[in-house]
Motif scaffolding. Sequence first.
Motif, mmCIF file in Angstrom:
data_model
loop_
_atom_site.group_PDB
_atom_site.id
_atom_site.type_symbol
_atom_site.label_atom_id
_atom_site.label_comp_id
_atom_site.label_asym_id
_atom_site.label_seq_id
_atom_site.Cartn_x
_atom_site.Cartn_y
_atom_site.Cartn_z
ATOM 1 N N ARG A 35 14.930 10.400 -3.615
ATOM 2 C CA ARG A 35 15.510 10.716 -2.309
ATOM 3 C C ARG A 35 15.299 9.575 -1.321
ATOM 4 O O ARG A 35 14.887 9.783 -0.185
ATOM 5 N N ILE A 36 15.584 8.369 -1.758
ATOM 6 C CA ILE A 36 15.396 7.181 -0.926
ATOM 7 C C ILE A 36 16.749 6.727 -0.396
ATOM 8 O O ILE A 36 17.718 6.658 -1.141
ATOM 9 N N PHE A 37 16.801 6.416 0.882
ATOM 10 C CA PHE A 37 18.010 5.880 1.508
ATOM 11 C C PHE A 37 17.613 4.547 2.121
ATOM 12 O O PHE A 37 16.648 4.466 2.875
ATOM 13 N N PHE A 38 18.328 3.476 1.762
ATOM 14 C CA PHE A 38 18.016 2.159 2.292
ATOM 15 C C PHE A 38 18.723 1.948 3.618
ATOM 16 O O PHE A 38 19.924 2.095 3.714
ATOM 17 N N THR A 39 17.941 1.621 4.631
ATOM 18 C CA THR A 39 18.453 1.369 5.976
ATOM 19 C C THR A 39 18.204 -0.093 6.318
ATOM 20 O O THR A 39 17.438 -0.763 5.616
ATOM 21 N N PRO A 40 18.807 -0.604 7.380
ATOM 22 C CA PRO A 40 18.523 -1.981 7.791
ATOM 23 C C PRO A 40 17.042 -2.211 8.102
ATOM 24 O O PRO A 40 16.550 -3.325 7.988
ATOM 25 N N ASP A 41 16.316 -1.157 8.465
ATOM 26 C CA ASP A 41 14.894 -1.269 8.782
ATOM 27 C C ASP A 41 13.990 -1.055 7.572
ATOM 28 O O ASP A 41 12.785 -1.165 7.683
ATOM 29 N N GLY A 42 14.559 -0.720 6.447
ATOM 30 C CA GLY A 42 13.772 -0.480 5.239
ATOM 31 C C GLY A 42 14.106 0.865 4.626
ATOM 32 O O GLY A 42 14.918 1.623 5.146
ATOM 33 N N PRO A 43 13.464 1.181 3.498
ATOM 34 C CA PRO A 43 13.745 2.452 2.814
ATOM 35 C C PRO A 43 13.167 3.642 3.574
ATOM 36 O O PRO A 43 12.111 3.536 4.195
ATOM 37 N N VAL A 44 13.887 4.747 3.524
ATOM 38 C CA VAL A 44 13.453 5.990 4.156
ATOM 39 C C VAL A 44 13.507 7.076 3.096
ATOM 40 O O VAL A 44 14.519 7.230 2.414
ATOM 41 N N ARG A 45 12.421 7.812 2.954
ATOM 42 C CA ARG A 45 12.394 8.928 2.012
ATOM 43 C C ARG A 45 12.940 10.163 2.713
ATOM 44 O O ARG A 45 12.448 10.560 3.768
ATOM 45 N N LEU A 46 13.973 10.764 2.130
ATOM 46 C CA LEU A 46 14.617 11.928 2.732
ATOM 47 C C LEU A 46 14.012 13.222 2.213
ATOM 48 O O LEU A 46 13.626 13.325 1.060
ATOM 49 N N THR A 47 13.954 14.208 3.084
ATOM 50 C CA THR A 47 13.511 15.540 2.683
ATOM 51 C C THR A 47 14.686 16.253 2.006
ATOM 52 O O THR A 47 15.844 15.853 2.160
ATOM 53 N N PRO A 48 14.429 17.316 1.264
ATOM 54 C CA PRO A 48 15.529 18.071 0.656
ATOM 55 C C PRO A 48 16.533 18.582 1.701
ATOM 56 O O PRO A 48 17.740 18.565 1.462
ATOM 57 N N THR A 49 16.041 19.011 2.861
ATOM 58 C CA THR A 49 16.951 19.502 3.902
ATOM 59 C C THR A 49 17.799 18.365 4.463
ATOM 60 O O THR A 49 18.984 18.550 4.749
ATOM 61 N N ILE A 93 20.989 6.455 9.567
ATOM 62 C CA ILE A 93 21.571 7.008 8.352
ATOM 63 C C ILE A 93 22.782 7.855 8.724
ATOM 64 O O ILE A 93 23.764 7.910 8.005
ATOM 65 N N LEU A 94 22.706 8.503 9.867
ATOM 66 C CA LEU A 94 23.766 9.380 10.347
ATOM 67 C C LEU A 94 24.289 8.845 11.672
ATOM 68 O O LEU A 94 23.511 8.460 12.535
ATOM 69 N N GLU A 95 25.602 8.809 11.789
ATOM 70 C CA GLU A 95 26.241 8.370 13.038
ATOM 71 C C GLU A 95 26.967 9.556 13.642
ATOM 72 O O GLU A 95 27.498 10.397 12.925
ATOM 73 N N THR A 96 26.959 9.627 14.956
ATOM 74 C CA THR A 96 27.660 10.709 15.641
ATOM 75 C C THR A 96 28.694 10.140 16.590
ATOM 76 O O THR A 96 28.532 9.055 17.141
ATOM 77 N N GLU A 97 29.744 10.901 16.736
ATOM 78 C CA GLU A 97 30.813 10.549 17.667
ATOM 79 C C GLU A 97 31.171 11.816 18.432
ATOM 80 O O GLU A 97 31.587 12.811 17.837
ATOM 81 N N PRO A 98 30.988 11.810 19.739
ATOM 82 C CA PRO A 98 31.313 13.026 20.493
ATOM 83 C C PRO A 98 32.820 13.282 20.506
ATOM 84 O O PRO A 98 33.616 12.347 20.429
ATOM 85 N N SER A 99 33.185 14.536 20.573
ATOM 86 C CA SER A 99 34.598 14.889 20.712
ATOM 87 C C SER A 99 34.760 15.653 22.024
ATOM 88 O O SER A 99 33.833 16.327 22.482
ATOM 89 N N TYR A 100 35.930 15.513 22.624
ATOM 90 C CA TYR A 100 36.161 16.082 23.952
ATOM 91 C C TYR A 100 37.426 16.929 23.968
ATOM 92 O O TYR A 100 38.401 16.628 23.277
ATOM 93 N N ALA A 101 37.412 17.958 24.804
ATOM 94 C CA ALA A 101 38.591 18.802 25.028
ATOM 95 C C ALA A 101 39.525 18.074 25.994
ATOM 96 O O ALA A 101 39.147 17.081 26.625
ATOM 97 N N ALA A 102 40.721 18.571 26.130
ATOM 98 C CA ALA A 102 41.712 17.965 27.025
ATOM 99 C C ALA A 102 41.226 17.917 28.469
ATOM 100 O O ALA A 102 41.564 16.995 29.214
ATOM 101 N N ASN A 103 40.387 18.883 28.861
ATOM 102 C CA ASN A 103 39.891 18.905 30.242
ATOM 103 C C ASN A 103 38.646 18.035 30.440
ATOM 104 O O ASN A 103 38.068 18.013 31.511
ATOM 105 N N GLY A 104 38.212 17.325 29.404
ATOM 106 C CA GLY A 104 37.075 16.423 29.504
ATOM 107 C C GLY A 104 35.748 17.024 29.086
ATOM 108 O O GLY A 104 34.740 16.319 29.033
ATOM 109 N N ALA A 105 35.720 18.315 28.786
ATOM 110 C CA ALA A 105 34.474 18.954 28.357
ATOM 111 C C ALA A 105 34.097 18.473 26.959
ATOM 112 O O ALA A 105 34.954 18.327 26.087
ATOM 113 N N GLN A 106 32.798 18.224 26.751
ATOM 114 C CA GLN A 106 32.359 17.776 25.442
ATOM 115 C C GLN A 106 32.330 18.944 24.471
ATOM 116 O O GLN A 106 31.840 20.024 24.786
ATOM 117 N N LEU A 107 32.857 18.695 23.280
ATOM 118 C CA LEU A 107 32.855 19.677 22.206
ATOM 119 C C LEU A 107 31.786 19.267 21.188
ATOM 120 O O LEU A 107 30.950 18.414 21.476
#
Length: 134
Positions: A35-49, A93-107
Amino acid sequence: MSETRVGEEAVNGAGAAAGDACARPDAVRFPSYMRIFFTPDGPVRLTPTEMQILSFVQRHEGRAFSKSQLAAALGRNEKTISRLVSRLRQYRILETEPSYAANGAQLANVYRIARPASAREAAPGHGSHEAATE
């Protein structure tokens, strides 16, 4: 030897054999027993969750969903999911991108798995982060 492929239903160590074809050619793969994921900062051991989170994200790539939806889908507490998502973001390891409604509210956010760094980039001397398991 088996591999866990993020995006497969069996992420809990019962992954497909190493020679099996992936559903997606760009699927992220790593040995299930490590359960190792290689990142730019080094390897990270991931939990099952954390592996389950990455599997869910890959299966729902490009779609917005909330942490509470993710928690319900994985049968986990929302606070646990929030903490682990934050950790996955911290280690890039995970990237997020916010999404918005037409009225500008964050979804809900759209989550994506970052491409893993090569083992060479994560060699000793480039920083190493290893987390305790849950």
